[in-house]
Write a protein that holds these residues in place. Structure first.
Motif, PDB file in Angstrom:
ATOM      1  N   TRP A  98       7.271   4.460 -11.760  1.00 14.90           N
ATOM      2  CA  TRP A  98       6.732   3.321 -10.685  1.00 14.90           C
ATOM      3  C   TRP A  98       5.495   2.920 -10.290  1.00 14.90           C
ATOM      4  O   TRP A  98       4.977   1.782 -10.419  1.00 14.90           O
ATOM      5  N   LEU A  99       5.022   3.135  -9.641  1.00 15.70           N
ATOM      6  CA  LEU A  99       3.841   2.706  -8.666  1.00 15.70           C
ATOM      7  C   LEU A  99       2.438   2.848 -10.177  1.00 15.70           C
ATOM      8  O   LEU A  99       1.825   2.091  -9.736  1.00 15.70           O
ATOM      9  N   PHE A 146       0.711  -1.688   0.305  1.00 19.24           N
ATOM     10  CA  PHE A 146      -0.220   0.068   0.102  1.00 19.24           C
ATOM     11  C   PHE A 146       1.163   1.353   0.013  1.00 19.24           C
ATOM     12  O   PHE A 146       2.310   1.724   0.647  1.00 19.24           O
ATOM     13  N   PHE A 147       0.947   1.754  -1.177  1.00 23.05           N
ATOM     14  CA  PHE A 147       1.211   2.985  -1.135  1.00 23.05           C
ATOM     15  C   PHE A 147       0.316   4.116  -1.766  1.00 23.05           C
ATOM     16  O   PHE A 147      -0.937   4.566  -2.431  1.00 23.05           O
ATOM     17  N   SER A 193      -5.391   3.058  -7.310  1.00 21.95           N
ATOM     18  CA  SER A 193      -6.157   1.800  -7.296  1.00 21.95           C
ATOM     19  C   SER A 193      -6.440   2.455  -5.633  1.00 21.95           C
ATOM     20  O   SER A 193      -5.663   3.354  -4.161  1.00 21.95           O
ATOM     21  N   GLN A 194      -6.999   0.932  -4.964  1.00 20.97           N
ATOM     22  CA  GLN A 194      -6.512   0.634  -3.724  1.00 20.97           C
ATOM     23  C   GLN A 194      -5.653   0.562  -3.300  1.00 20.97           C
ATOM     24  O   GLN A 194      -5.086  -0.001  -1.677  1.00 20.97           O
ATOM     25  N   CYS A 195      -4.543   0.197  -3.737  1.00 20.95           N
ATOM     26  CA  CYS A 195      -2.697   0.080  -3.499  1.00 20.95           C
ATOM     27  C   CYS A 195      -2.390   1.001  -3.346  1.00 20.95           C
ATOM     28  O   CYS A 195      -1.124   0.872  -2.807  1.00 20.95           O
ATOM     29  N   HIS A 196      -3.237   2.081  -4.023  1.00 19.65           N
ATOM     30  CA  HIS A 196      -1.243   3.030  -4.397  1.00 19.65           C
ATOM     31  C   HIS A 196      -3.027   4.280  -4.819  1.00 19.65           C
ATOM     32  O   HIS A 196      -3.547   4.740  -5.774  1.00 19.65           O
ATOM     33  N   GLY A 211      17.983  12.231  -8.394  1.00 24.29           N
ATOM     34  CA  GLY A 211      18.803  11.203  -8.747  1.00 24.29           C
ATOM     35  C   GLY A 211      18.952   9.832  -8.662  1.00 24.29           C
ATOM     36  O   GLY A 211      19.170   8.950  -8.637  1.00 24.29           O
ATOM     37  N   ALA A 212      19.249  10.025  -7.204  1.00 21.78           N
ATOM     38  CA  ALA A 212      18.447   8.497  -6.238  1.00 21.78           C
ATOM     39  C   ALA A 212      18.221   7.712  -6.847  1.00 21.78           C
ATOM     40  O   ALA A 212      18.497   5.933  -6.924  1.00 21.78           O
ATOM     41  N   LEU A 213      17.001   7.742  -7.185  1.00 21.70           N
ATOM     42  CA  LEU A 213      15.956   6.446  -7.776  1.00 21.70           C
ATOM     43  C   LEU A 213      15.918   6.407  -9.343  1.00 21.70           C
ATOM     44  O   LEU A 213      16.179   7.363  -9.922  1.00 21.70           O
ATOM     45  N   GLU A 214      15.790   5.426  -9.959  1.00 26.06           N
ATOM     46  CA  GLU A 214      15.712   5.056 -11.161  1.00 26.06           C
ATOM     47  C   GLU A 214      14.929   4.534 -12.014  1.00 26.06           C
ATOM     48  O   GLU A 214      14.566   3.179 -11.169  1.00 26.06           O
ATOM     49  N   TYR A 215      13.992   4.913 -12.497  1.00 25.79           N
ATOM     50  CA  TYR A 215      13.246   3.837 -13.431  1.00 25.79           C
ATOM     51  C   TYR A 215      12.967   4.650 -14.427  1.00 25.79           C
ATOM     52  O   TYR A 215      12.739   6.094 -14.826  1.00 25.79           O
ATOM     53  N   GLU A 216      13.026   3.503 -15.990  1.00 27.87           N
ATOM     54  CA  GLU A 216      13.419   3.904 -17.225  1.00 27.87           C
ATOM     55  C   GLU A 216      11.948   4.692 -17.319  1.00 27.87           C
ATOM     56  O   GLU A 216      12.124   5.906 -18.058  1.00 27.87           O
TER      57      GLU A 216
END
Length: 372
Positions: free
Chosen positions: A26-27, A11-12, A34-37, A162-167
Motif C-alpha cells: 500500500w505504501l 510520513f512513513f 519518496s519524502q513521504c515514505h 493476516g490482519a491487514l488487507e491490500y489486494e
C-alpha cells in the motif's frame, strides 16, 4: 482490515516485514520511495528519521517494523522520543512474528514472547490488530492515541498475521542476471575443504543449507545466522580473529550490510587476512517481499575501500565472479566482494532441517578440532 485508518498520516518510514506485506504494498503504491515514505537502513534509523520529521513539521510520523526490530529502537525511543527527554510522538506498526501459540521459525519465538512486554517497558501503549478487528474500532483507538500524541507520547498497533488487507501486489525486479543460489554455488566450488562460512539472515542461509544437502556435504562448516539481521559480518570477524589458520567466508546481503554498516570499518581496522566478505546485492529486502534497499544507488566497493579493505571487487556475471574468487582465494584479506544478483529464488526452496542449537554445536565441534 483495510489501511484507510492511516490516511490521516503523511510520513512513513521503517524496515519491511512479511507480516506487514499489505502495508508495504500500500505504501509503495501510494508514495513509492519518496519524502513521504523512506525505507530505512534499520529500525533505529527509522525512529530518528521520524523524530526529524516531527521536529520540522509538528506532525506525528508512522514507523513500521517487524517485532525483531524492537531491539534496534530501544535506544532512540528511550533517549530521544520519551517524554522525560524530548517528548516526540510516533505511531508504531509492529508485525508480530513468533506470537505465542502460532508456529514460527526459531529466531522469532522468544522475540514473539517478549514483544508486548518490551512495548510496556518502553511505555508505549498498544492495541492488537486481528483479522476481524473492525475499522471503526481502530479509528476509535486512533482518536485516543491522538490525545497521547499531543502530549508527546507514542503508541503502537501490533499486527497479527493476516490482519491487514491490500489486494494489489508489487513485483520488484532489477537488471542483474546472476542468481543468488548460483553465486553461493560458485563460492563453494572455489572454497577449500577446511574453509568455514557465516551466512546472513534469510534466503542466503536457506540456499547454503540446500546446496550442502544436494552435494552430500555436512553442515558443520557453516554457521547459519537465522536471526540478528546485519550482524553476520561481525560474527565472521570474531571467528576469523580466533581461527587465523582457517579461511572464513561471510555470505552477506545488501539489506543486512546496510543495516549495520559500522561493522565494515571495524573489520578493516582489525585486518584479518583470512576473511572474505561477500555481499550479494540484489537491491532488495527479498526475504520480506522484495521492497528495495538503497544499495542500487551506492557504490559498495568504494565504501569498502574507504573503510580500509585492501582488496575489493564488484562482479555482475559468473565469469567475473570466478576470476575474483580465484584472486581472493590466493591473496590475503580482508577482501570485499560485491556480487550483483537478480531477485528471486526457487519455488521449492526449503528451510534448514536442523535446529539453531544443533547448528551451533556441530559448528563449534568443528572449530575445536584440528585442520585435516
Amino acid at each position: 482490515m483495510t489501511l484507510d485508518f492511516l490516511r490521516g498520516f503523511s510520513f512513513f518510514t521503517g524496515v519491511p516485514d512479511s507480516q506487514l506485506k499489505a502495508l508495504c504494498n500500500w505504501l509503495y503504491d501510494q508514495y513509492g520511495i519518496s519524502q513521504c515514505h523512506i525505507i530505512a537502513a534499520n529500525e533505529g534509523n527509522a525512529v530518528a528519521l521520524a523524530a526529524g520529521y516531527h521536529l520540522a513539521t509538528g506532525e506525528t510520523p508512522v514507523v513500521y517494523l517487524q517485532n525483531s526490530g524492537l531491539g534496534n529502537i530501544v535506544n532512540p525511543v528511550a533517549s530521544l522520543l520519551n517524554g522525560k527527554v524530548y517528548g516526540i510522538p510516533c505511531l508504531f506498526l509492529v508485525g508480530w512474528r513468533g506470537e505465542p501459540g502460532i508456529h514460527d521459525e526459531p529466531q522469532h519465538r522468544f522475540q514473539g514472547e517478549i514483544t508486548l512486554g518490551l512495548l510496556e517497558q518502553m511505555e508505549i501503549p498498544y492495541f492488537i490488530l486481528e483479522k476481524d478487528t473492525a475499522l471503526e474500532e481502530v479509528q476509535l483507538k486512533l482518536e485516543a492515541y491522538q490525545a497521547l500524541f499531543r502530549q508527546g507520547k507514542q503508541a503502537a498497533f501490533v499486527v497479527r498475521k493476516g490482519a491487514l488487507e491490500y489486494e494489489a501486489q508489487n513485483k520488484f525486479t532489477n537488471q542483474n542476471t546472476m542468481g543468488r543460489e548460483e553465486i553461493i554455488a560458485h563460492i563453494l566450488d572455489h572454497a577449500g575443504q577446511d574453509d568455514i562460512f557465516i551466512s546472513t539472515t534469510g534466503m542466503a542461509s536457506r540456499e547454503l543449507f540446500e546446496l550442502r544437502e544436494a552435494r552430500g556435504q555436512d553442515h558443520a562448516h557453516d554457521f547459519l545466522t537465522v536471526g540478528s539481521m546485519g550482524h553476520s559480518s561481525s560474527i565472521a570477524l570474531g571467528i576469523a580473529l580466533q581461527k587465523p589458520e582457517r579461511r572464513v567466508w561471510c555470505i552477506d546481503g545488501d539489506g543486512a550490510a546496510l543495516m549495520h554498516m559500522g561493522a565494515m570499518p571495524v573489520i578493516a581496522a582489525q585486518s584479518p587476512a583470512n576473511l572474505i566478505h561477500v555481499v550479494i546485492n540484489n537491491q532488495a529486502h527479498e526475504s520480506v517481499g522484495g521492497m528495495p534497499t538503497v544499495a542500487g544507488h551506492i557504490d559498495l566497493c568504494r565504501i569498502a575501500q574507504g573503510c580500509g579493505y585492501p582488496h575489493v571487487a564488484s562482479v555482475s556475471d559468473l565469469s567475473q565472479l570466478d576470476r575474483a574468487l580465484s584472486e581472493f582465494c590466493t591473496g590475503k584479506g580482508p577482501s570485499f566482494l560485491e556480487a550483483k544478483a537478480a531477485l528471486g529464488h526457487r519455488k521449492d526452496l526449503g528451510r534448514p532441517t536442523t535446529t539453531p542449537v544443533e547448528n551451533k554445536v556441530s559448528f563449534m565441534n568443528l572449530m575445536n578440532n584440528k585442520l585435516t
